[in-house]
Write a protein that holds these residues in place. Sequence first.
Motif, mmCIF file in Angstrom:
data_model
loop_
_atom_site.group_PDB
_atom_site.id
_atom_site.type_symbol
_atom_site.label_atom_id
_atom_site.label_comp_id
_atom_site.label_asym_id
_atom_site.label_seq_id
_atom_site.Cartn_x
_atom_site.Cartn_y
_atom_site.Cartn_z
ATOM 1 N N UNK A 68 0.778 -1.230 0.000
ATOM 2 C CA UNK A 68 0.000 0.000 0.000
ATOM 3 C C UNK A 68 0.805 1.272 0.000
ATOM 4 N N UNK A 69 2.092 1.193 0.339
ATOM 5 C CA UNK A 69 2.919 2.400 0.349
ATOM 6 C C UNK A 69 3.412 2.769 -1.049
ATOM 7 N N UNK A 70 3.401 1.790 -1.953
ATOM 8 C CA UNK A 70 3.882 2.046 -3.313
ATOM 9 C C UNK A 70 2.808 2.762 -4.126
ATOM 10 N N UNK A 71 3.143 3.926 -4.609
ATOM 11 C CA UNK A 71 2.207 4.672 -5.450
ATOM 12 C C UNK A 71 1.217 5.527 -4.691
ATOM 13 N N UNK A 72 1.229 5.489 -3.351
ATOM 14 C CA UNK A 72 0.263 6.279 -2.595
ATOM 15 C C UNK A 72 0.452 7.777 -2.817
ATOM 16 N N UNK A 73 1.682 8.225 -2.885
ATOM 17 C CA UNK A 73 1.918 9.655 -3.121
ATOM 18 C C UNK A 73 1.322 10.100 -4.452
ATOM 19 N N UNK A 74 1.397 9.234 -5.466
ATOM 20 C CA UNK A 74 0.822 9.575 -6.766
ATOM 21 C C UNK A 74 -0.701 9.543 -6.715
ATOM 22 N N UNK A 75 -1.260 8.632 -5.920
ATOM 23 C CA UNK A 75 -2.713 8.618 -5.722
ATOM 24 C C UNK A 75 -3.173 9.949 -5.134
ATOM 25 N N UNK A 116 1.095 10.304 2.997
ATOM 26 C CA UNK A 116 -0.018 11.194 2.653
ATOM 27 C C UNK A 116 0.360 12.643 2.929
ATOM 28 N N UNK A 117 0.976 12.880 4.060
ATOM 29 C CA UNK A 117 1.283 14.262 4.452
ATOM 30 C C UNK A 117 2.477 14.843 3.703
ATOM 31 N N UNK A 118 3.278 13.977 3.112
ATOM 32 C CA UNK A 118 4.448 14.457 2.377
ATOM 33 C C UNK A 118 4.267 14.392 0.861
ATOM 34 N N UNK A 119 3.082 13.997 0.413
ATOM 35 C CA UNK A 119 2.841 13.837 -1.021
ATOM 36 C C UNK A 119 2.997 15.167 -1.750
ATOM 37 N N UNK A 120 3.573 15.134 -2.967
ATOM 38 C CA UNK A 120 3.838 16.374 -3.712
ATOM 39 C C UNK A 120 2.598 16.913 -4.423
ATOM 40 N N UNK A 121 1.576 17.302 -3.643
ATOM 41 C CA UNK A 121 0.386 17.905 -4.240
ATOM 42 C C UNK A 121 0.712 19.320 -4.706
ATOM 43 N N UNK A 122 -0.151 19.892 -5.525
ATOM 44 C CA UNK A 122 0.114 21.209 -6.097
ATOM 45 C C UNK A 122 0.147 22.284 -5.010
#
Length: 211
Positions: A68-75, A116-122
């Motif tokens: 579940x950690x793989x690709x979560x940032x992209x999700x 989730x908290x470190x994901x590179x959102x806009x």
Amino acid sequence: MQQILVYADSLSWGIIPDTRGRLPFEQRWPGVCEIALRNAGQDVRVLENCLNGRRTVWSDPFKDGRDGSEGLAQVMEIHAPLRMVVLMLGNNDFQCTHDNNAWLSAQGTAKLIDIIRQAPIEPGMPVPEILVIAPPAIVRPKGAIAHKFQDAEQRWPGLKEALCEVASGRQCHFMDAGAVTDASRVDGIHLDADQHEKLGLAVADFLQKRL
């Protein structure tokens, strides 16, 4: 419109216990939740990213993509902006291919919270709140999945408490699904249709007070 992402496994995907069938959206708990929130006047959309066999941070030796950690940032990037992310994972960490205990599984959820908290959102988009839901306790597995979850009911105890501690330590919301419903009467792991209804309404009530 506020968007809520459910990042979870087969309990939320809506698998019909002891089959390969799937409940329709309006009968599985994320759909029940969305409908209840909309009926209560909330302008929301519940987005499902639920994968059968998904672990928190471990791979399945037989099926790709179950970590579940793989690709979560992209999700997170794909679905931004999000108001809330709901994490309900853990049961698959106790499949017979892993020698995990409750503490280890909860640390997997902790890693997902950090991602989730470190994901590179806009820039300018909000970091969503997080709701951690402890799944109902595994009872003795039955039927077609019994071999996958052999002795899981002996290693699962303590997961609710460990997840509550992780959620509290990381300032996340927490909910115990086991306070709402037991696991499936059919296979001891998943949720039966009436249990989806109970959980969906309970999650909607929880979120209604926080949205």
